[in-house]
Design an enzyme around this catalytic site. Structure first.
Site, PDB file in Angstrom:
ATOM      1  N   PHE A 129      -9.568  16.274   3.702  1.00  0.00           N
ATOM      2  CA  PHE A 129      -9.114  17.198   4.743  1.00  0.00           C
ATOM      3  C   PHE A 129      -9.371  16.601   6.113  1.00  0.00           C
ATOM      4  CE2 PHE A 129     -10.284  19.969   1.178  1.00  0.00           C
ATOM      5  CZ  PHE A 129      -9.139  20.743   1.062  1.00  0.00           C
ATOM      6  N   GLY A 131      -7.706  11.825  14.029  1.00  0.00           N
ATOM      7  CA  GLY A 131      -6.568  12.714  13.839  1.00  0.00           C
ATOM      8  C   GLY A 131      -6.602  13.851  14.825  1.00  0.00           C
ATOM      9  N   SER A 146      -4.427   9.255  12.909  1.00  0.00           N
ATOM     10  CA  SER A 146      -3.979   9.683  11.582  1.00  0.00           C
ATOM     11  C   SER A 146      -2.846  10.685  11.733  1.00  0.00           C
ATOM     12  CB  SER A 146      -5.126  10.334  10.817  1.00  0.00           C
ATOM     13  OG  SER A 146      -4.632  10.973   9.655  1.00  0.00           O
ATOM     14  N   MET A 195      -5.957   7.741  -1.103  1.00  0.00           N
ATOM     15  CA  MET A 195      -6.985   8.592  -1.708  1.00  0.00           C
ATOM     16  C   MET A 195      -6.388   9.178  -2.979  1.00  0.00           C
ATOM     17  SD  MET A 195      -8.486  10.378   1.746  1.00  0.00           S
ATOM     18  CE  MET A 195      -6.979  10.136   2.714  1.00  0.00           C
ATOM     19  N   HIS A 220      -3.929   4.538   3.672  1.00  0.00           N
ATOM     20  CA  HIS A 220      -5.202   4.846   3.022  1.00  0.00           C
ATOM     21  C   HIS A 220      -4.915   5.665   1.773  1.00  0.00           C
ATOM     22  CE1 HIS A 220      -9.243   7.260   3.454  1.00  0.00           C
ATOM     23  NE2 HIS A 220      -9.210   6.526   2.357  1.00  0.00           N
ATOM     24  N   ASP A 259      -2.674   8.850   5.721  1.00  0.00           N
ATOM     25  CA  ASP A 259      -3.580   9.340   4.685  1.00  0.00           C
ATOM     26  C   ASP A 259      -2.783   9.850   3.490  1.00  0.00           C
ATOM     27  OD1 ASP A 259      -6.301   9.073   5.730  1.00  0.00           O
ATOM     28  OD2 ASP A 259      -5.662  10.480   7.280  1.00  0.00           O
ATOM     29  N   HIS A 265      -2.270   5.325  11.144  1.00  0.00           N
ATOM     30  CA  HIS A 265      -3.013   5.538   9.903  1.00  0.00           C
ATOM     31  C   HIS A 265      -2.315   6.621   9.075  1.00  0.00           C
ATOM     32  CE1 HIS A 265      -6.758   5.413   7.496  1.00  0.00           C
ATOM     33  NE2 HIS A 265      -6.615   6.720   7.359  1.00  0.00           N
ATOM     34  N   ASP A 302     -13.441   6.595   9.397  1.00  0.00           N
ATOM     35  CA  ASP A 302     -12.485   7.681   9.206  1.00  0.00           C
ATOM     36  C   ASP A 302     -13.263   8.974   8.983  1.00  0.00           C
ATOM     37  OD1 ASP A 302     -10.404   9.377   8.603  1.00  0.00           O
ATOM     38  OD2 ASP A 302      -9.572   8.151   6.982  1.00  0.00           O
ATOM     39  N   MET A 304     -16.169   6.090   5.197  1.00  0.00           N
ATOM     40  CA  MET A 304     -15.811   7.493   5.374  1.00  0.00           C
ATOM     41  C   MET A 304     -17.003   8.242   5.974  1.00  0.00           C
ATOM     42  SD  MET A 304     -12.665   7.956   4.364  1.00  0.00           S
ATOM     43  CE  MET A 304     -12.700   9.754   4.480  1.00  0.00           C
ATOM     44  N   MET A 351      -2.868  11.452  -0.198  1.00  0.00           N
ATOM     45  CA  MET A 351      -3.747  12.240  -1.063  1.00  0.00           C
ATOM     46  C   MET A 351      -2.943  12.774  -2.243  1.00  0.00           C
ATOM     47  SD  MET A 351      -5.747  14.413   1.869  1.00  0.00           S
ATOM     48  CE  MET A 351      -6.227  13.654   3.429  1.00  0.00           C
TER      49      MET A 351
END
Length: 227
Positions: A147, A199, A12, A72, A70, A39, A37, A177, A141, A41
């Site tokens: 976070f 990550g 990540s 979110m 991904h 992320d 990956h 993840d 998840m 957010m």
């Protein structure tokens, strides 16, 4: 991309050096990352704010493997096209990110990219039972989203096992993840996971100037599974 259930490591870039994303992406791929990956957010669906479509578009030329985005974010449907056009190979949405997860997965597939569906720690596996035929991946998840660097939630191991049973012989990846380390990776791999997002465990102690550390960290995860 042909389907296989071999273990894939997907670092990540949330844990990368934000001032040096291009070189960081090239470094992890050179050191053996299978996927990259990303992320995303929104500060609403989760309590953090990261990458919009322009950032993902900027990452794309540096990614030579597979860019796994991904989302979110909520609502998710209005942004699917933008992230697909930014270059995502896979877009994953959460069950709770819109009113109709079936329609969300249809919208992702309509963009010509692979579709993932994500289960939060509190989301039952039954929530995806009627949409598996639209999914290329189920993301389990093992932390609450929002976070990096959180502690692994062990109930995710049994959830992974239940997802694997539900999938049966369908060609659907299972991604984990959250809190993936050499200690937790064997647990989820044995339960049926084949894509491991890491990550902190990958980027810890390394840099683009010492990228061999990234490689060693990824190898430690692989070795923990094969030992």
């Amino acid at each position: 991309m042909s389907f296989d259930r071999s273990i894939k490591i997907a670092p990540s870039i949330l844990s990368a050096d934000f001032a040096n994303f291009g070189e960081e992406i090239r470094a992890i791929e050179d050191q053996g990352a299978d996927w990259v990956h990303v992320d995303v957010m929104d500060g609403h669906f989760v309590p953090n704010l990261t990458f919009g479509p322009p950032a993902v578009k900027a990452f794309r030329p540096h990614v030579k493997t597979f860019m796994d985005v991904h989302l979110m974010i909520s609502p998710v449907d209005p942004y699917i096209e933008a992230y697909a056009e930014a270059g995502a190979d896979m877009i994953t949405a959460h069950v709770e990110a819109g009113p109709h997860i079936h329609r969300t997965l249809q919208a992702i597939k309509a963009q010509g990219v692979k579709a993932g569906v994500a289960l939060n720690p509190g989301t039952p596996v039954e929530a995806i039972s009627d949409v598996l035929d639209l999914a290329d991946m189920v993301l389990v998840m093992t932390v609450n989203p929002g976070f990096g660097g959180q502690k692994f939630i062990h109930s995710g191991v049994e959830k992974t096992r239940r997802v694997r049973e539900m999938i049966g012989d369908r060609e659907i990846h299972i991604q984990i993840d959250g809190g993936v380390t050499p200690q937790t990776a064997p647990l989820v791999a044995e339960a049926g996971a084949d894509v491991l997002v890491a990550g902190s465990a990958v980027f810890k102690g390394g840099s683009v100037q010492a990228a061999e550390v990234y490689g060693a960290n990824m190898q430690a995860i692989r070795d923990s599974i094969s030992s």
